[in-house]
Design a protein around this motif. Structure first.
Motif, PDB file in Angstrom:
ATOM      1  N   ALA A   1       0.828  -1.205   0.000  1.00 45.45           N
ATOM      2  CA  ALA A   1       0.000   0.000   0.000  1.00 45.45           C
ATOM      3  C   ALA A   1       0.862   1.254   0.000  1.00 45.45           C
ATOM      4  N   ASN A   2       0.411   2.256  -0.737  1.00 44.68           N
ATOM      5  CA  ASN A   2       1.039   3.571  -0.701  1.00 44.68           C
ATOM      6  C   ASN A   2       0.289   4.459   0.286  1.00 44.68           C
ATOM      7  N   PRO A   3       0.950   5.481   0.833  1.00 43.42           N
ATOM      8  CA  PRO A   3       0.277   6.346   1.804  1.00 43.42           C
ATOM      9  C   PRO A   3      -0.892   7.091   1.167  1.00 43.42           C
ATOM     10  N   ALA A   4      -1.897   7.347   1.963  1.00 41.45           N
ATOM     11  CA  ALA A   4      -3.101   8.003   1.458  1.00 41.45           C
ATOM     12  C   ALA A   4      -2.810   9.389   0.908  1.00 41.45           C
ATOM     13  N   ALA A   5      -1.780  10.044   1.443  1.00 39.86           N
ATOM     14  CA  ALA A   5      -1.492  11.429   1.051  1.00 39.86           C
ATOM     15  C   ALA A   5      -0.530  11.529  -0.126  1.00 39.86           C
ATOM     16  N   VAL A   6      -0.208  10.413  -0.761  1.00 44.72           N
ATOM     17  CA  VAL A   6       0.865  10.427  -1.749  1.00 44.72           C
ATOM     18  C   VAL A   6       0.605  11.409  -2.890  1.00 44.72           C
ATOM     19  N   LEU A   7      -0.641  11.532  -3.318  1.00 40.99           N
ATOM     20  CA  LEU A   7      -0.946  12.426  -4.434  1.00 40.99           C
ATOM     21  C   LEU A   7      -1.254  13.854  -3.991  1.00 40.99           C
ATOM     22  N   ASP A   8      -1.231  14.099  -2.676  1.00 38.11           N
ATOM     23  CA  ASP A   8      -1.443  15.447  -2.169  1.00 38.11           C
ATOM     24  C   ASP A   8      -0.183  16.299  -2.281  1.00 38.11           C
ATOM     25  N   TYR A   9       0.936  15.664  -2.577  1.00 39.78           N
ATOM     26  CA  TYR A   9       2.210  16.357  -2.697  1.00 39.78           C
ATOM     27  C   TYR A   9       2.681  16.294  -4.153  1.00 39.78           C
ATOM     28  N   PRO A  10       3.636  17.127  -4.541  1.00 38.76           N
ATOM     29  CA  PRO A  10       4.137  17.050  -5.920  1.00 38.76           C
ATOM     30  C   PRO A  10       4.610  15.635  -6.262  1.00 38.76           C
ATOM     31  N   HIS A  11       4.312  15.222  -7.484  1.00 41.50           N
ATOM     32  CA  HIS A  11       4.654  13.870  -7.906  1.00 41.50           C
ATOM     33  C   HIS A  11       4.737  13.821  -9.427  1.00 41.50           C
TER      34      HIS A  11
END
Length: 276
Positions: free
Chosen positions: A104-114
């Motif tokens: 699993a990836n963290p829930a906030a992963v797409l809340d930061y630049p990516h």
């Protein structure tokens, strides 16, 4: 033209993040390894995972599988022993396991630049992480077992032979290089090497540096199986890839990767006797 190590050094020191600068100093200027490990430790969270943009494409501070996979890859590629850096990390990986064996990836992963490809789901495959933890003696029996079951279903001969991007062969390469008692492992290893060579023969010049991630020395299994002409061609491409600013470019033209690509290019050239 010969490789200009001084120019490469200036490029990494001008554009690299701290761990890349310290790593260059250790690998090419004789600096001690302890500061390198200390820099990596700054990316470790209290849950024993790693985040904080250690892997350049994902800027989320939370622990994520790709940051760990990348760290393990750097240690593996450079031959640096982690000491206690990875203590507790296998347990963190186990806590990320989902029912199908992926991570699993963290829930906030797409809340930061990516990077844009993260919008398609990101990295959640356990094979290389487990293999690299095994290499460093940091893998738990439970993690090894669950990854084994995932690999049985998802890294078959058909899957190996369907991989067309040279870089992505690292999944099968790392796993089957490290696990000796997997069913038909010799056949799977042979298929992996054959597919790496097939991809390398077809790869555009910009991908040739990836060949040396899979064949880091002339004595590695992939290099021993390769046509000498292929190795010569890949080396020539890498040797001629140094830019006027001293650095090398990654295959996607993403500037955040250029210092690490420069380090990898120098490592390949040195291993094959092209850097003095």
């Amino acid at each position: 033209m010969p490789v200009n190590l001084h120019s490469a050094r200036d490029f990494v020191y001008s554009h690299g993040v701290l761990w890349e600068r310290l790593l260059f100093g250790h690998l090419f200027e004789g600096w001690p390894v302890k500061p390198v490990l200390a820099a990596f430790r700054a990316y470790k969270n209290s849950d024993n995972g790693f985040g904080h943009a250690l892997e350049h494409d994902i800027r989320c501070p939370d622990s994520n599988p790709l940051a760990l996979e990348f760290l393990l890859g750097v240690l593996q590629r450079t031959g640096i022993e982690p000491g206690d850096l990875l203590d507790g990390t296998a347990h963190w990986v186990e806590m990320q396991r989902q029912e199908d064996g992926t991570l699993a990836n963290p829930a906030a992963v797409l809340d930061y630049p990516h990077a844009p490809w993260w919008n398609e789901g990101g990295q959640n495959i356990p094979d290389a992480i487990t293999a690299r933890l095994l290499r460093f003696g940091k893998c738990s029996d439970s993690l090894a077992e669950s990854t084994w079951r995932w690999v049985e279903k998802n890294l078959t001969l058909k899957d190996i032979r369907a991989t067309d991007w040279l870089f992505m062969n690292y999944h099968a390469h790392d796993y089957f290089s490290q696990v000796d008692d997997f069913p038909a492992v010799e056949e799977l290893r042979a298929a992996t090497i054959a597919n790496i060579l097939r991809c390398a023969e077809a790869a555009p010049a910009g991908q040739h540096i990836s060949f040396f991630d899979l064949a880091p020395t002339p004595h590695s299994p992939v290099a021993l199986a390769a046509n000498p002409a292929l190795i010569k061609r890949c080396l020539a491409t890498v040797a001629s890839g140094q830019q006027e600013d001293g650095g090398w470019r990654d295959e996607h033209g993403l500037s955040q990767w250029w210092p690490w690509t420069t380090i990898c290019s120098l490592l390949a050239l040195r291993a094959y006797g092209r850097l003095r």
